[in-house]
Design a protein around this motif. Structure first.
Motif: not given
Length: 238
Positions: A104-121, A139-149
């Motif tokens: 629900d938070t992701m949907i609201q933030l997208k509705g407010r016009g924010y770009w969303m990026v998921l970054v995980t390692s 569907r929720y994130f504009d970019d998903i970035v996975i870094t290899e620790r």
């Protein structure tokens, strides 16, 4: 979609212990799984082997490879350290779920016009599977970035690349995570707004030594709380 007219344009989210309970699910499950192997190697009970892992983490920190410490302490063959770590990492992830307020938070933030990026390692295959199981896709994130620790890909360099990709300045980003000595320090050093999520073993470790680190700009107990933060008169309750 509501047009975002404030200074903040992009919100970066960490994954583990930020969007789902990693400490309370996968970490516990992995430690229990490895406890069976350790118990056989050092001739103790599985409960003692489980507690040994907790004690080692308490002593050496959440970022330490405790299996190297255990192997060294009990004079086991060095190859066992990597084998134990692999067993810990490759635990079952088929039933993990996001925190109840995340979608629900992701949907609201997208509705407010924010770009969303998921970054995980971590291991790319494992992290990608977690994202799929959790239902956190583009569907929720504009970019998903996975870094290899294990390949030495620092979060700071990753964030700098994201800044270039969006052609934005650091002050136009918010970074949300639980690890002070990873995503939060990296983003803060670049000038991003930082939000610490108060959950998990990394956050608990931070509480014991918080004077050693920079202080995040904001603290939240639930992901939905980001909707209430008045960051640069930008993330406001509508």
């Amino acid at each position: 979609m509501v047009k975002n007219s404030g200074n903040i344009k992009v919100i970066i989210f960490d994954l583990d212990d930020t969007l789902y309970d990693c400490s309370g699910t996968l970490v516990v499950r992995g430690r229990r799984q490895v406890a069976k192997t350790i118990a056989k190697l050092i001739n103790c009970s599985e409960e003692e082997a489980y507690q040994l892992q907790l004690d080692m983490e308490e002593k050496y920190g959440v970022k330490a490879n405790i299996y190297e410490k255990i192997v060294s302490h009990y004079h086991l063959p060095g190859t066992y350290a990597q084998e134990l770590l692999e067993e810990f990492v490759h635990t079952d992830i088929s039933d993990i779920t996001v925190f109840p307020d995340v979608i629900d938070t992701m949907i609201q933030l997208k509705g407010r016009g924010y770009w969303m990026v998921l970054v995980t390692s971590g291991d790319k295959e494992i992290q990608r599977k977690k994202i799929d199981v959790l239902g956190l896709n583009n569907r929720y994130f504009d970019d998903i970035v996975i870094t290899e620790r294990n390949k030495g890909q620092p979060k700071k360099a990753c964030f700098q690349e994201i800044m270039k990709r969006y052609d934005l300045q650091a002050e136009e980003f918010v970074c949300v995570g639980d690890k002070i000595d990873d995503e939060l320090t990296a983003s803060k050093s670049l000038g991003m707004v930082t939000v610490m999520f108060e959950h998990g073993r990394h956050y608990n470790a931070y509480l014991k030594v918080q004077d050693k680190y920079i202080k995040p700009d904001y603290f939240i107990k639930h992901i939905r709380n980001i909707l209430e933060l008045r960051i640069l008169n930008n993330l406001q309750v509508i």
